[in-house]
Design an enzyme around this catalytic site. Structure first.
Site, PDB file in Angstrom:
ATOM      1  CD  GLU A 353      -2.532  -1.520   0.351  1.00 25.36           C
ATOM      2  OE1 GLU A 353      -2.311  -2.653  -0.506  1.00 25.36           O
ATOM      3  OE2 GLU A 353      -3.564  -0.755  -0.099  1.00 25.36           O
ATOM      4  CB  SER A 356       8.599   4.096   4.614  1.00 27.18           C
ATOM      5  OG  SER A 356       8.188   3.049   5.686  1.00 27.18           O
TER       6      SER A 356
HETATM    7  C1  LIG Z   1       2.900 -10.281   0.400  1.00 26.81           C
HETATM    8  C2  LIG Z   1       2.763  -9.107  -0.449  1.00 26.81           C
HETATM    9  C3  LIG Z   1       1.228  -8.910  -0.857  1.00 26.81           C
HETATM   10  C4  LIG Z   1       0.983  -8.054  -1.772  1.00 26.81           C
HETATM   11  N1  LIG Z   1      -0.372  -7.880  -2.326  1.00 26.81           N
HETATM   12  C5  LIG Z   1      -0.289  -6.893  -3.166  1.00 26.81           C
HETATM   13  C6  LIG Z   1      -1.775  -6.938  -3.793  1.00 26.81           C
HETATM   14  O1  LIG Z   1      -2.684  -7.646  -3.398  1.00 26.81           O
HETATM   15  N2  LIG Z   1      -2.051  -6.252  -5.045  1.00 26.81           N
HETATM   16  C7  LIG Z   1      -1.075  -5.374  -5.414  1.00 26.81           C
HETATM   17  O2  LIG Z   1      -1.231  -4.839  -6.479  1.00 26.81           O
HETATM   18  N3  LIG Z   1       0.202  -5.601  -5.075  1.00 26.81           N
HETATM   19  C8  LIG Z   1       0.511  -6.256  -3.778  1.00 26.81           C
HETATM   20  N4  LIG Z   1       1.812  -6.327  -3.319  1.00 26.81           N
HETATM   21  C9  LIG Z   1       2.810  -5.387  -3.954  1.00 26.81           C
HETATM   22  C10 LIG Z   1       3.243  -4.379  -3.063  1.00 26.81           C
HETATM   23  O3  LIG Z   1       2.266  -3.177  -3.075  1.00 26.81           O
HETATM   24  C11 LIG Z   1       4.701  -3.715  -3.704  1.00 26.81           C
HETATM   25  O4  LIG Z   1       5.649  -4.439  -3.339  1.00 26.81           O
HETATM   26  C12 LIG Z   1       4.733  -2.485  -3.363  1.00 26.81           C
HETATM   27  O5  LIG Z   1       3.972  -1.420  -3.909  1.00 26.81           O
HETATM   28  C13 LIG Z   1       6.455  -1.829  -3.515  1.00 26.81           C
HETATM   29  O6  LIG Z   1       6.644  -2.413  -4.741  1.00 26.81           O
HETATM   30  P1  LIG Z   1       7.796  -3.193  -5.285  1.00 26.81           P
HETATM   31  O7  LIG Z   1       7.797  -4.171  -4.249  1.00 26.81           O
HETATM   32  O8  LIG Z   1       7.795  -3.255  -6.820  1.00 26.81           O
HETATM   33  O9  LIG Z   1       8.998  -2.289  -4.850  1.00 26.81           O
HETATM   34  P2  LIG Z   1       9.508  -0.816  -6.153  1.00 26.81           P
HETATM   35  O10 LIG Z   1       8.512   0.009  -6.196  1.00 26.81           O
HETATM   36  O11 LIG Z   1      10.501  -1.552  -6.914  1.00 26.81           O
HETATM   37  O12 LIG Z   1      10.499  -0.067  -4.685  1.00 26.81           O
HETATM   38  C14 LIG Z   1      11.844  -0.740  -4.446  1.00 26.81           C
HETATM   39  C15 LIG Z   1      12.462   0.483  -3.516  1.00 26.81           C
HETATM   40  O13 LIG Z   1      12.569   1.559  -4.287  1.00 26.81           O
HETATM   41  C16 LIG Z   1      11.944   2.639  -3.452  1.00 26.81           C
HETATM   42  N5  LIG Z   1      11.355   3.759  -4.591  1.00 26.81           N
HETATM   43  C17 LIG Z   1      10.419   3.300  -5.508  1.00 26.81           C
HETATM   44  N6  LIG Z   1      10.237   4.461  -6.167  1.00 26.81           N
HETATM   45  C18 LIG Z   1      10.691   5.409  -5.343  1.00 26.81           C
HETATM   46  C19 LIG Z   1      10.870   6.891  -5.560  1.00 26.81           C
HETATM   47  N7  LIG Z   1       9.948   7.427  -6.598  1.00 26.81           N
HETATM   48  N8  LIG Z   1      11.538   7.681  -4.594  1.00 26.81           N
HETATM   49  C20 LIG Z   1      12.061   6.811  -3.782  1.00 26.81           C
HETATM   50  N9  LIG Z   1      12.061   5.852  -3.474  1.00 26.81           N
HETATM   51  C21 LIG Z   1      11.427   5.039  -4.551  1.00 26.81           C
HETATM   52  C22 LIG Z   1      10.747   1.992  -2.853  1.00 26.81           C
HETATM   53  O14 LIG Z   1      10.376   2.792  -1.715  1.00 26.81           O
HETATM   54  C23 LIG Z   1      11.577   0.699  -2.198  1.00 26.81           C
HETATM   55  O15 LIG Z   1      12.362   0.885  -1.244  1.00 26.81           O
HETATM   56  C24 LIG Z   1       2.149  -7.385  -2.201  1.00 26.81           C
HETATM   57  C25 LIG Z   1       3.086  -7.327  -2.004  1.00 26.81           C
HETATM   58  C26 LIG Z   1       3.652  -8.311  -1.016  1.00 26.81           C
HETATM   59  C27 LIG Z   1       5.155  -8.575  -0.698  1.00 26.81           C
END
Ligand SMILES: Cc1cc2nc3c(=O)[nH]c(=O)nc-3n(C[C@H](O)[C@H](O)[C@H](O)COP(=O)(O)OP(=O)(O)OC[C@H]3O[C@@H](n4cnc5c(N)ncnc54)[C@H](O)[C@@H]3O)c2cc1C
Length: 374
Positions: A353, A356
């Site tokens: 969601e 941080s």
């Molecule tokens: C168990 C689990 C259940 C989930 N359930 C759902 C679900 O039901 N539906 C759904 O749609 N998603 C779901 N997710 C996905 C979750 O919402 C994402 O993992 C989350 O949005 C972060 O995306 P990412 O993991 O791809 O990380 P990324 O977006 O790749 O980010 C990686 C890191 O880079 C940082 N970062 C990225 N962009 C920026 C920026 N512009 N400025 C500064 N820092 C940045 C982030 O803060 C993070 O620290 C789930 C994930 C897990 C692990």
């Protein structure tokens, strides 16, 4: 100003707590965690005993906190079959509400929300799944990653690209949300296993290969999907704050019991451990007040994204802080009891969601825009 819950909510909170203490035994929690098994029987029991009241957001928030306080994996599992339902409630047509939303609320069906893709979750507008209009249907190609209820939900509220804007800076404008059924031809899913925490929850990858989605499954207006999803996150972030506070409170309960027993047995406790306990307790209280403020704005139809992101960001970091500090206080006891599970379950709070960092982007942007938070 009144900081107390009313009598109805106090009674509801006690009812949920009694239910969770009875049903979420250590053996049930440990088994579902180790086997990475979704507790469907508990979801149905919670529904039939009136523990879940999706139509009352205050009860939903308080119920989530109380359940996660006893076990995060089971608590989230019991309350997540509705994940994404608010999008249908706010923007779905009569057809979509009757055919999908009503069946989720009655417990007949389970749903999920598909936003994140293999390329990343934070950059929502960068998604690659494409829906092309063909007569009275869309043909969808792409995939979604880390989707909760991914291999068990009947349908998903899914964000897709329906048009490519000429200006790349306006990428968020060509997105739409639609209901995608597991039963649709071209839909497939894979279960993702080996998660650090919340292992009782089901997580999957969704794959769409020339999947045909009827036009009537489009939610709201074409091209407004990004805004609907951001609006949804402003609701769901409050519920993630509740999950986080449940975890932090659960950690506080267990750490307090540990120190009381230590004191009673005459063993060394030390001021340092007491100070750490006080710090956890203070952060839990501060997180809860922020969550109540965010909820009070939202549930009174005056959503405030700044306060909501503060509540989600701070509460999720509090869950991690509490879990880690509890390990320092309890040592070998923490590592070998259910505190170990709370420790693993806490980390995802800072990721889903909105990470941080994403919450801080929202907060700083709104403050600089001059948003009022009173
Ligand atoms: C168990 C689990 C259940 C989930 N359930 C759902 C679900 O039901 N539906 C759904 O749609 N998603 C779901 N997710 C996905 C979750 O919402 C994402 O993992 C989350 O949005 C972060 O995306 P990412 O993991 O791809 O990380 P990324 O977006 O790749 O980010 C990686 C890191 O880079 C940082 N970062 C990225 N962009 C920026 C920026 N512009 N400025 C500064 N820092 C940045 C982030 O803060 C993070 O620290 C789930 C994930 C897990 C692990």
């Amino acid at each position: 100003m009144n900081f107390e819950l009313d009598e109805e909510l106090i009674n509801y909170k006690e009812k949920v707590r009694a239910f969770a203490l009875k049903e979420f035994t250590e053996e049930v929690a440990r088994t579902h965690d180790i086997e990475e098994k979704y507790p469907n029987e508990l979801r149905m029991k919670a529904l039939h005993e009136g523990i879940i009241d999706f139509m009352n957001p205050w009860k939903t928030m308080i119920g989530i906190e109380e359940m996660c306080r006893v076990d995060p994996g089971l608590g989230i599992s019991a309350t997540v079959p509705y994940f994404g339902a608010e999008v249908l409630m706010l923007h779905g047509s009569d057809y979509l509400r009757e055919n999908y939303l009503a069946k989720v609320i009655s417990g007949e069906k389970m749903m999920g929300l598909g936003v994140t893709e293999p390329g990343g979750g934070s950059d929502v507008a960068g998604l690659k799944t494409v829906a092309t209009k063909n007569g009275n249907e869309y043909v969808v190609n792409g995939s979604k990653m880390f989707i909760t209820n991914g291999t068990i939900a009947d349908f998903f509220v899914t964000l897709v690209r329906t048009s490519k804007p000429d200006d790349p800076a306006k990428r968020h404008r060509g997105l739409s949300v639609m209901v995608v059924e597991r039963a649709f031809e071209g839909f497939s899913s894979n279960k993702l296993t080996g998660k650090l925490g919340v292992r009782a929850t089901n997580t999957g990858e969704l794959i769409f290969t020339n999947m045909k989605v009827p036009e009537k499954n489009l939610i709201g207006d074409e091209g407004k999907g990004f805004y609907y999803i951001m609006e949804f996150f402003n609701i769901s972030r409050i519920f993630v704050a509740a999950q986080s506070i449940g975890i932090a409170q659960g950690v506080l309960d267990r750490t307090t019991d540990f120190l009381k027993k230590l004191e009673a047995s005459g063993e060394y406790v030390g001021e340092e451990r007491k100070f750490k306990l006080a710090e956890i307790a203070t952060r839990v209280e501060a997180s809860r007040l922020l969550m109540y403020k965010a909820a009070s704005f939202l549930f009174n139809y005056k959503p405030n994204p700044t306060i909501t992101s503060m509540a989600k960001g701070y509460a999720s970091e509090t869950a991690s802080f509490a879990a880690e500090t509890a390990m320092e206080i309890t040592g070998q006891t923490g590592i070998s009891t259910d505190l170990e599970r709370f420790f693993r379950d806490s980390k995802i709070m800072e990721i889903w969601e909105g990470t941080s960092e994403v919450e801080k982007i929202v907060i700083s942007r709104m403050i600089l825009k001059g948003e009022k938070n009173e």
